[in-house]
Scaffold this active site. Structure first.
Site, short mmCIF file in Angstrom:
data_model
loop_
_atom_site.label_atom_id
_atom_site.label_comp_id
_atom_site.label_asym_id
_atom_site.label_seq_id
_atom_site.Cartn_x
_atom_site.Cartn_y
_atom_site.Cartn_z
N GLU A 38 0.80 -1.22 0.00
CA GLU A 38 0.00 0.00 0.00
C GLU A 38 0.84 1.27 0.00
O GLU A 38 1.83 1.38 0.72
CB GLU A 38 -0.92 0.00 1.22
CG GLU A 38 -2.07 0.97 1.13
CD GLU A 38 -3.25 0.51 1.96
OE1 GLU A 38 -4.29 0.17 1.37
OE2 GLU A 38 -3.13 0.48 3.20
N LYS A 40 0.51 4.98 0.99
CA LYS A 40 -0.35 5.92 1.72
C LYS A 40 0.49 6.86 2.55
O LYS A 40 1.52 6.48 3.10
CB LYS A 40 -1.36 5.18 2.60
CG LYS A 40 -0.77 4.35 3.72
CD LYS A 40 -1.90 3.71 4.51
CE LYS A 40 -1.37 2.76 5.58
NZ LYS A 40 -2.46 2.07 6.28
N LYS A 98 -5.46 -1.17 -6.72
CA LYS A 98 -6.73 -1.07 -6.01
C LYS A 98 -6.97 0.36 -5.52
O LYS A 98 -6.04 1.02 -5.07
CB LYS A 98 -6.74 -2.02 -4.81
CG LYS A 98 -7.99 -1.92 -3.95
CD LYS A 98 -7.92 -2.86 -2.76
CE LYS A 98 -7.04 -2.36 -1.65
NZ LYS A 98 -7.53 -1.11 -0.99
N GLU A 147 -14.20 -5.81 2.52
CA GLU A 147 -13.56 -5.80 3.84
C GLU A 147 -14.55 -6.10 4.96
O GLU A 147 -15.63 -5.53 5.02
CB GLU A 147 -12.92 -4.43 4.08
CG GLU A 147 -12.23 -4.33 5.44
CD GLU A 147 -11.57 -2.98 5.65
OE1 GLU A 147 -11.98 -2.26 6.57
OE2 GLU A 147 -10.63 -2.65 4.88
N ASN A 168 -10.09 -7.31 8.36
CA ASN A 168 -9.29 -6.24 8.94
C ASN A 168 -8.99 -6.59 10.40
O ASN A 168 -9.90 -6.76 11.20
CB ASN A 168 -10.06 -4.91 8.86
CG ASN A 168 -9.16 -3.72 9.12
OD1 ASN A 168 -8.25 -3.79 9.95
ND2 ASN A 168 -9.41 -2.62 8.43
N GLU A 198 -5.77 -8.04 6.42
CA GLU A 198 -5.48 -6.60 6.30
C GLU A 198 -5.12 -6.01 7.66
O GLU A 198 -5.67 -6.41 8.68
CB GLU A 198 -6.71 -5.84 5.80
CG GLU A 198 -7.29 -6.29 4.48
CD GLU A 198 -8.60 -5.56 4.19
OE1 GLU A 198 -9.40 -6.10 3.43
OE2 GLU A 198 -8.84 -4.48 4.74
N SER A 199 -4.25 -5.05 7.63
CA SER A 199 -3.95 -4.19 8.79
C SER A 199 -3.12 -4.86 9.89
O SER A 199 -3.29 -6.03 10.20
CB SER A 199 -5.22 -3.64 9.43
OG SER A 199 -5.76 -2.62 8.65
#
Length: 267
Positions: A38, A40, A98, A147, A168, A198-199
Site C-alpha cells: 500500500e 499511503k 486497487k 472488507e 481487517n 489486512e492491517s
C-alpha cells in the site's frame, strides 16, 4: 470530484472502456501468499506516516521488489490521498492496482482512472448494496475486495457473492490489532473465496502467523511505508510467509499421522 462529472456521464464513460480481466484477483491466486503493498501518506489510526512522500518512486520500488498488487489510497481527509496520486502511479507501473471506494460513482470513477480493483467496506454497506456494487464491478471487469471485521460481516459478504474477502485485524473503534480475529474468521471463509488479511502487520513474524492460518494474501501499508529499505523489508515478509506455510503443512502432516495411528490402534 462529484461536481466535475455528472454521475450518468461517469457511468457511461466507465462502461465504454474495455472490460477488465479481473487481474487483481488472479494475482492473489499464487500458490504462496500474495502481497498487496500500500502507498499511503497517512491513516486514521496513525496520523501522518510519511512526511516525505515520493509516491511514484515507492510504487515502482514495490513493483521491482516483487509485490503482486499495489493499493493506493485516494481518500483525502484521513489518508491524505488524491485521484491525481493514483493516476500518476497508474501511469508509472503495470501491476494491478486497487482504489478506495464508498459508492457506485467512485466505482465508475476508479474504472476510468485505470483501477483493477476497488475496496468495499461491509461496515458501511448493507448486503443488498454490496451485491449491487459487485454486479457493477463484474460488468466492468473489476475485482472487489470486500472488507470485513466479524462473522456477521463475513456472512453479509458471502451472501452478496464476494469472491475476495478481507479481514481487517484492526478494531475500528479503538484501533487495536488482534491477529486472532483473522484466525477465528478464517474458518468462516470458504476455500474457493480468496482470503486477504489486512492491517496491523509490523514484523515478519506477523506475516508468518497470517500465512500459517491460511491467508491467501496480506495487505501491508504502514510497515512498508516506514521502512528505509522497502525492497529488503518485503523480502523479509515474503520469507516469513514461506516459513508460515511450511509450518502449517507440517502441522497437517503431524495431525494426519496421529489420526492414522489412532485409527490403527482402534483396528
Amino acid at each position: 470530484t462529484k461536481k466535475k462529472i455528472a454521475a450518468d456521464e461517469m457511468e457511461r464513460k466507465a462502461r465504454s472502456l474495455p472490460k477488465g480481466d479481473f487481474r487483481f484477483e488472479h494475482a492473489l491466486c499464487n500458490k504462496g501468499v500474495s502481497f498487496i503493498c500500500e502507498v499511503k501518506r497517512a491513516s486514521p489510526s496513525k496520523g501522518l506516516i510519511a512526511e516525505d512522500f515520493p509516491y511514484v518512486e515507492i510504487a515502482r520500488e514495490y513493483e521491482q521488489a516483487g509485490a503482486d498488487c499495489v493499493s493506493v489510497l485516494t481518500e483525502p481527509k484521513w489518508f491524505l490521498g488524491s485521484d491525481e496520486i493514483f493516476k500518476e502511479i497508474r501511469a508509472a507501473i503495470t501491476l494491478p492496482m486497487k482504489d478506495f471506494t464508498v459508492d457506485a460513482y467512485q466505482i465508475y470513477e476508479a474504472k476510468c482512472m485505470g483501477a483493477d480493483a476497488v475496496l468495499l467496506i461491509c461496515a458501511l454497506l448493507p448486503t443488498e448494496t454490496i451485491r449491487e456494487y459487485l454486479k457493477i464491478c463484474d460488468d466492468l471487469g473489476l475485482t472487489a475486495l470486500v472488507e470485513t471485521h466479524d462473522e456477521n460481516e463475513i456472512r453479509s459478504a458471502l451472501k452478496a457473492g464476494a469472491r475476495v474477502i478481507g479481514v481487517n485485524n484492526r478494531n475500528l473503534k479503538n484501533f487495536t490489532v488482534d491477529f486472532s480475529n483473522a484466525a477465528n474468521l478464517r474458518e468462516q471463509i470458504p476455500t474457493n473465496v480468496i482470503f486477504v488479511a489486512e492491517s496491523g502487520v509490523k514484523e515478519p513474524q506477523d506475516v508468518g502467523v497470517l500465512a500459517e492460518i491460511g491467508a491467501d494474501a496480506v495487505l501491508i501499508g504502514e510497515a512498508l511505508m516506514r521502512a528505509e529499505d522497502k525492497t529488503e523489508r518485503l523480502a523479509e515478509f515474503k520469507q516469513a510467509a514461506v516459513q508460515g506455510r511450511e509450518k502449517a503443512a507440517e502441522q497437517v502432516q503431524t495431525s494426519d499421522a496421529q489420526s492414522q495411528a489412532s485409527d490403527g490402534g482402534k483396528a
